[in-house]
Design a protein around this motif. Structure first.
Motif, PDB file in Angstrom:
ATOM      1  N   THR A   1       0.799  -1.218   0.000  1.00 59.26           N
ATOM      2  CA  THR A   1       0.000   0.000   0.000  1.00 59.26           C
ATOM      3  C   THR A   1       0.831   1.269   0.000  1.00 59.26           C
ATOM      4  OG1 THR A   1      -0.068  -0.069   2.409  1.00 59.26           O
ATOM      5  CG2 THR A   1      -1.870  -1.129   1.234  1.00 59.26           C
ATOM      6  N   GLY A   2       2.140   1.133  -0.112  1.00 64.22           N
ATOM      7  CA  GLY A   2       2.976   2.321  -0.101  1.00 64.22           C
ATOM      8  C   GLY A   2       3.281   2.834   1.295  1.00 64.22           C
ATOM      9  N   LYS A   3       2.834   2.104   2.321  1.00 62.99           N
ATOM     10  CA  LYS A   3       3.132   2.568   3.676  1.00 62.99           C
ATOM     11  C   LYS A   3       4.638   2.574   3.890  1.00 62.99           C
ATOM     12  CE  LYS A   3       2.721  -1.959   5.885  1.00 62.99           C
ATOM     13  NZ  LYS A   3       1.844  -2.824   6.710  1.00 62.99           N
ATOM     14  N   LEU A   4       5.085   3.559   4.634  1.00 66.56           N
ATOM     15  CA  LEU A   4       6.507   3.727   4.888  1.00 66.56           C
ATOM     16  C   LEU A   4       6.870   3.150   6.247  1.00 66.56           C
ATOM     17  CD1 LEU A   4       6.956   7.393   3.614  1.00 66.56           C
ATOM     18  CD2 LEU A   4       7.475   5.262   2.403  1.00 66.56           C
TER      19      LEU A   4
ATOM     20  N   PHE B   1       9.740   3.518   8.969  1.00 73.83           N
ATOM     21  CA  PHE B   1      10.766   4.502   9.299  1.00 73.83           C
ATOM     22  C   PHE B   1      11.784   3.953  10.289  1.00 73.83           C
ATOM     23  CE2 PHE B   1       9.442   8.609   7.558  1.00 73.83           C
ATOM     24  CZ  PHE B   1       8.118   8.364   7.206  1.00 73.83           C
TER      25      PHE B   1
END
Lengths: 115, 113
Positions: A100-103, A105
């Motif tokens: 989903t494109g979640k990053l 970090f």
């Protein structure tokens, strides 16, 4: 489990010198990596990114290097300027179906550039 | 143009209360993400919206957390029965598409006493 790690909480460099910020990751599905810069009381701002098909990306004073075999990336800032003083976050994501494109970090590295 | 905005900038509440945090994404951005950042840590993913639907809510810590985006623009993160451990900076980000660059808002600092 911390999938993206920035092992140096802080870094101090002299103005004009090179700043090198490091980041390690564990998930081999990550194929896109980004660096964000954050000033106090502001949200993170995008700085530079690199796809896993490359091993280097350059934008002005900022260069990101990716070593896939070592699962390591680094951000080089040359020459460093006092305005570069901020917290730097490394982030990673996985593309493709179902992602989903979640990053994800890292913990961040606080860079201080002394005049 | 206007960036991502979040309101309020600071929220202080008491343990057990209900809070709502608002995010106004950049106009036209269909992808919207919520993250939570605790002191000394990087942002942690909470939930992702593509349009009006929550496409990925795998980061929500428990069922006290809920988020909506009814018209595909503004999103509200709702926290019920707040606990002291919910104290953190809540960040919202939007993008043109799910794998596009994410633009972050300034965040809402939530403090639960």
């Amino acid at each position: 489990d911390q999938q993206v790690k920035q092992n140096s909480p802080s870094l101090s460099v002299q103005e004009g010198r090179i700043s090198i910020l490091n980041c390690d990751y564990t998930n081999s599905m990550f194929d896109y990596f980004l660096w964000y810069k954050k000033y106090p009381a502001e949200g993170p701002t995008f700085l530079i990114s690199i796809s896993s098909i490359k091993d280097k990306n350059e934008d002005g004073r900022f260069t990101v290097f990716l070593n896939k075999s070592a699962k390591h990336l680094s951000l080089h800032i040359v020459p460093s300027q006092p305005g570069d003083s901020a917290v730097y976050f490394c982030a990673a994501s996985a593309s493709g179906s179902g992602n989903t494109g979640k990053l994800i970090f890292g913990q961040g590295t606080t860079l201080q550039v002394k005049p | 143009g206007a960036g991502v905005s979040q309101t309020p900038s600071n929220k202080v509440t008491e343990k057990g209360k209900y809070v709502e945090l608002r995010c106004d994404p950049i106009s036209g951005h269909t992808a919207l993400y919520w993250y939570r950042q605790s002191l000394g840590q990087g942002p942690e993913f909470l939930i992702y919206f593509q349009g009006t639907g929550a496409a990925d809510d795998s980061g929500l810590p428990n069922d006290r957390f809920f988020a909506v985006r009814p018209e595909g623009s503004v999103s509200t993160l709702k926290i019920q029965r707040t606990e002291r451990g919910d104290s953190a900076m809540y960040l919202c980000a939007s993008g043109r598409a799910q794998e596009d660059e994410q633009f972050f808002g300034p965040g809402t600092r939530l403090t639960v006493l």
